[in-house]
Design a protein around this motif. Structure first.
Motif, PDB file in Angstrom:
ATOM      1  N   GLY A 541       2.670  -5.298 -10.150  1.00  0.00           N
ATOM      2  CA  GLY A 541       3.168  -4.808 -11.426  1.00  0.00           C
ATOM      3  C   GLY A 541       4.476  -4.053 -11.347  1.00  0.00           C
ATOM      4  O   GLY A 541       5.055  -3.696 -12.380  1.00  0.00           O
ATOM      5  N   ALA A 542       4.980  -3.777 -10.143  1.00  0.00           N
ATOM      6  CA  ALA A 542       6.242  -3.045  -9.984  1.00  0.00           C
ATOM      7  C   ALA A 542       6.724  -3.224  -8.556  1.00  0.00           C
ATOM      8  O   ALA A 542       5.958  -3.616  -7.657  1.00  0.00           O
ATOM      9  N   LEU A 543       8.002  -2.911  -8.319  1.00  0.00           N
ATOM     10  CA  LEU A 543       8.525  -2.939  -6.959  1.00  0.00           C
ATOM     11  C   LEU A 543       7.839  -1.873  -6.120  1.00  0.00           C
ATOM     12  O   LEU A 543       7.555  -0.770  -6.596  1.00  0.00           O
ATOM     13  N   THR A 544       7.575  -2.202  -4.858  1.00  0.00           N
ATOM     14  CA  THR A 544       6.997  -1.215  -3.967  1.00  0.00           C
ATOM     15  C   THR A 544       7.968  -0.054  -3.760  1.00  0.00           C
ATOM     16  O   THR A 544       9.185  -0.248  -3.640  1.00  0.00           O
ATOM     17  N   ARG A 545       7.417   1.175  -3.719  1.00  0.00           N
ATOM     18  CA  ARG A 545       8.246   2.366  -3.526  1.00  0.00           C
ATOM     19  C   ARG A 545       8.273   2.822  -2.072  1.00  0.00           C
ATOM     20  O   ARG A 545       9.096   3.653  -1.703  1.00  0.00           O
ATOM     21  N   ASP A 546       7.345   2.304  -1.258  1.00  0.00           N
ATOM     22  CA  ASP A 546       7.255   2.763   0.124  1.00  0.00           C
ATOM     23  C   ASP A 546       7.197   1.628   1.148  1.00  0.00           C
ATOM     24  O   ASP A 546       6.996   1.864   2.338  1.00  0.00           O
ATOM     25  N   GLY A 547       7.358   0.393   0.678  1.00  0.00           N
ATOM     26  CA  GLY A 547       7.310  -0.754   1.586  1.00  0.00           C
ATOM     27  C   GLY A 547       5.933  -1.328   1.754  1.00  0.00           C
ATOM     28  O   GLY A 547       5.782  -2.449   2.268  1.00  0.00           O
ATOM     29  N   ASP A 548       4.906  -0.593   1.335  1.00  0.00           N
ATOM     30  CA  ASP A 548       3.541  -1.086   1.443  1.00  0.00           C
ATOM     31  C   ASP A 548       3.191  -1.905   0.197  1.00  0.00           C
ATOM     32  O   ASP A 548       3.901  -1.868  -0.814  1.00  0.00           O
ATOM     33  N   ILE A 549       2.089  -2.648   0.275  1.00  0.00           N
ATOM     34  CA  ILE A 549       1.630  -3.445  -0.864  1.00  0.00           C
ATOM     35  C   ILE A 549       0.686  -2.602  -1.699  1.00  0.00           C
ATOM     36  O   ILE A 549      -0.316  -2.069  -1.186  1.00  0.00           O
ATOM     37  N   ALA A 550       1.005  -2.423  -2.980  1.00  0.00           N
ATOM     38  CA  ALA A 550       0.158  -1.657  -3.879  1.00  0.00           C
ATOM     39  C   ALA A 550      -1.034  -2.502  -4.320  1.00  0.00           C
ATOM     40  O   ALA A 550      -1.050  -3.727  -4.145  1.00  0.00           O
ATOM     41  N   ALA A 551      -2.022  -1.864  -4.911  1.00  0.00           N
ATOM     42  CA  ALA A 551      -3.207  -2.578  -5.388  1.00  0.00           C
ATOM     43  C   ALA A 551      -2.826  -3.591  -6.459  1.00  0.00           C
ATOM     44  O   ALA A 551      -2.005  -3.299  -7.346  1.00  0.00           O
ATOM     45  N   PHE A 552      -3.395  -4.801  -6.365  1.00  0.00           N
ATOM     46  CA  PHE A 552      -3.135  -5.827  -7.364  1.00  0.00           C
ATOM     47  C   PHE A 552      -3.852  -5.468  -8.671  1.00  0.00           C
ATOM     48  O   PHE A 552      -5.013  -5.041  -8.661  1.00  0.00           O
TER      49      PHE A 552
END
Length: 629
Positions: A541-552
């Motif tokens: 839903g948005a660009l990653t802010r820390d390089g990790d993959i956020a929850a889908f």
């Protein structure tokens, strides 16, 4: 962009090699025959006026069947099993060349011209199956390379045929008629034997009921060819390619003599440079496109053609100061290498121009209509060829233009036509801009894309979201067009909005931001899937802010509940270090590239079922990306 395959591997596979060889033998024999007739006229000592009559009459006799019978040819190619049709047409070629052999042996021009008309008829019947067979035997990612090989083979076969056909009577001497008769029959028989090695290829529409009314069916297939805007303008582009080629090659014999000061051999040399350039450009299309149907090469080809035509005019705007030059003497003359480079350059960019257009027509046209659409292409091509030949004569005879001035006018006209086509279908220019951007900034390495993304039918692509360039990179990696769903603020970025809009991206907003836009987005997603298209989403839903993959997020589940289709997990690797990610913003650094043409990867996993939930899709993408953010 790296790949585990290349187009030359097709030449070792039975699904492609026999067909490739047959179409090469056909182009070779056509040109051996036509040039051998000219050789016969010189051998008989026919006066120049009668030779000129033939050189004007012969192309008309050869092209006339395309006008008259392409509509029937398209229906036959649609209705019949394709290998059977190729065997039938190559058997016809044996009969026609047997008649031609009688003409050579009896030195009867009437018989030779009748056989020439029949050769045009046989080519008309073969034309639709020549290009419609490729999508049936090649994967979508092989279309560009396959078409490149076909165009290369055709160009080289035409060149070799003209050289060999023109030399038959010189080499054979008093046995010239026997040598010519033997050559055309031998080539026809060889083509027929090879055609029998082509594997079975199903008919596109075996239940089609032929319409024998030539006029009404011709109009019907032209309407069929105009159904889709992108296909219609790709066909226009192909016909324009034939217009350019006809104007250019028709002037080369006189240009080589008057403006280059050469002997007849210099004309063949000039034609060879153009043909080699075309073949090279055709082969390079697969490498430059990354094995996708990359129509971004079309604007590059168009403007490259104009640039080299323009330089050809300035390289030698007037008549030559010498005459009777051999090829070696010409190459030693001042300015000759510039002319050689221009001729090769025109051919090179012509290859860039036409190969993606054929691949687009093949990939965007339904299989059950493709042969008839190709027949429509042939009708329009023949019309453009006739117009080009007539215009070339009119400009010189009635307006008194020199050949370099014709080249200058062609360069300007080509640029104008290109701008017009690209303004009508911005997809061409959009793909060009995205192609330039991606290849200027990155070196792409692909893993599993060809095997995991379905060749046809609907599917959802899910991928991690790292940078503003993600959609463009995936577009460059995936062989099929993809409708990307993207946050509306990214969709509306100045300078990028035009590209995203013409790429048919789907803007979306959160339910709390714009409920109506969100509802409209899901409607567009479902409509695209219903039409058998690919839809790409970034479920974070948005660009990653820390390089990790956020929850889908659960939006992907909503899509699949409404329209159960396969889901292809994909992962971007190495993009976190991109100047277009949020890494620099997080570190409060200025966005500057740290690596020129950074090495990044795009990987795909096997499709997952429509019942997959967001958590399982997220896990698949995490595993696919690994530890390379």
């Amino acid at each position: 962009m790296s790949s585990g395959h290349n187009q030359f591997q097709l030449l070792r596979q039975r699904r492609f090699l026999p067909f490739f060889a047959v179409q090469c033998f056909g182009a070779l024999n056509d040109n051996v025959y036509r040039q051998a007739i000219i050789g016969l006229l010189f051998w008989l000592g026919i006066d120049p006026a009668q030779r000129t009559l033939y050189t004007n009459l012969a192309p008309a006799l050869f092209i006339l069947p395309y006008f008259l019978f392409s509509s029937i040819a398209g229906q036959f190619a649609e209705k019949l099993e394709k290998q059977r049709l190729i065997v039938i047409t190559t058997t016809m070629e044996i009969a026609i060349m047997s008649l031609a052999a009688v003409g050579f042996l009896t030195q009867n021009m009437v018989v030779l011209l009748i056989a020439l008309f029949c050769t045009g008829l046989q080519s008309t019947l073969f034309g639709p199956v020549k290009y419609s067979i490729l999508p049936s035997v090649l994967k979508p990612e092989e279309l560009t390379g396959g078409n490149g090989l076909v165009e290369m083979g055709t160009s080289i076969s035409i060149l070799v045929g003209m050289i060999f056909g023109g030399l038959i009577f010189q080499l054979a001497g008093t046995h010239g008629p026997i040598a010519a008769a033997t050559a055309v029959i031998a080539l026809a028989v060889t083509g027929n034997l090879v055609a029998r090695q082509i594997p079975h290829v199903d008919a596109g529409a075996p239940g089609l009921k032929p319409n024998w009314n030539l006029l009404s069916e011709s109009l019907a297939i032209m309407r069929l060819a105009r159904k889709q805007l992108a296909v219609r303008n790709a066909i226009l582009g192909v016909s324009w390619f034939w217009f350019i080629g006809t104007v250019l090659t028709a002037q080369l014999p006189t240009y080589a003599e008057v403006n280059l000061g050469g002997q007849p051999s210099l004309y063949i040399f000039a034609l060879a440079l153009f043909s080699i350039g075309t073949g090279t450009g055709s082969l390079l299309c697969e490498k430059l496109s990354g094995r996708t149907v990359e129509i971004g090469l079309v604007p590059l080809g168009a403007f490259g053609i104009s640039a080299f035509l323009l330089d050809l005019y300035f390289a030698r705007p007037g008549a030559a100061t010498q005459s009777g030059l051999t090829v070696m003497h010409f190459l030693q003359a001042p300015g000759s290498w510039r002319i050689c480079i221009d001729l090769v350059g025109i051919g090179l960019f012509t290859g860039f121009f036409v190969v993606p257009l054929f691949a687009l027509i093949q990939s965007r046209t339904p299989r059950e209509e493709l042969s008839r659409v190709i027949a429509g292409v042939n009708i329009q091509n023949s019309l453009f060829i006739v117009i080009a030949a007539g215009l070339g004569i009119a400009l010189q005879r009635f307006l008194g233009w020199s050949i370099p001035q014709v080249f200058l006018a062609l360069a300007i006209a080509n640029a104008v036509v290109a701008v017009w086509i690209f303004s009508i279908v911005p997809e061409f220019l959009m793909r060009f801009l995205s192609w330039v951007m991606v290849r200027a900034l990155y070196r792409l390495e692909l893993h599993g894309i060809e095997d995991q993304v379905p060749d046809e039918g609907p599917a959802v692509i899910v991928c991690n979201h790292v940078s503003y360039m993600d959609a463009l990179i995936l577009s460059a990696a995936i062989p099929r067009p993809v409708h990307f769903v993207m946050y509306y603020k990214i969709f509306n970025i100045p300078g990028m909005h035009w590209i995203f809009r013409h790429a048919k991206a789907i803007p979306i907003a959160g339910a709390h931001e714009d409920p109506e836009l969100m509802r409209a987005a899901f409607e567009k997603i479902d409509a695209a899937l219903a039409e058998g298209e690919l839809v790409g989403i970034f479920p974070e839903g948005a660009l990653t802010r820390d390089g990790d993959i956020a929850a889908f997020k659960s939006g992907v589940e909503k899509i699949l509940q409404r329209r159960p289709v396969p889901v292809v997990p994909m992962a971007l690797r190495g993009m976190w270090a991109s100047m277009w990610s949020r890494r620099d913003s997080r570190l409060r650094r200025m966005r500057v590239p740290r690596r020129f043409r950074a090495h990044i990867e795009v990987a795909a996993a096997p499709p997952m079922p429509a019942q997959s939930d967001a958590a399982s899709l997220e896990a698949a993408v995490r595993d696919l990306r690994g530890d390379r953010a």
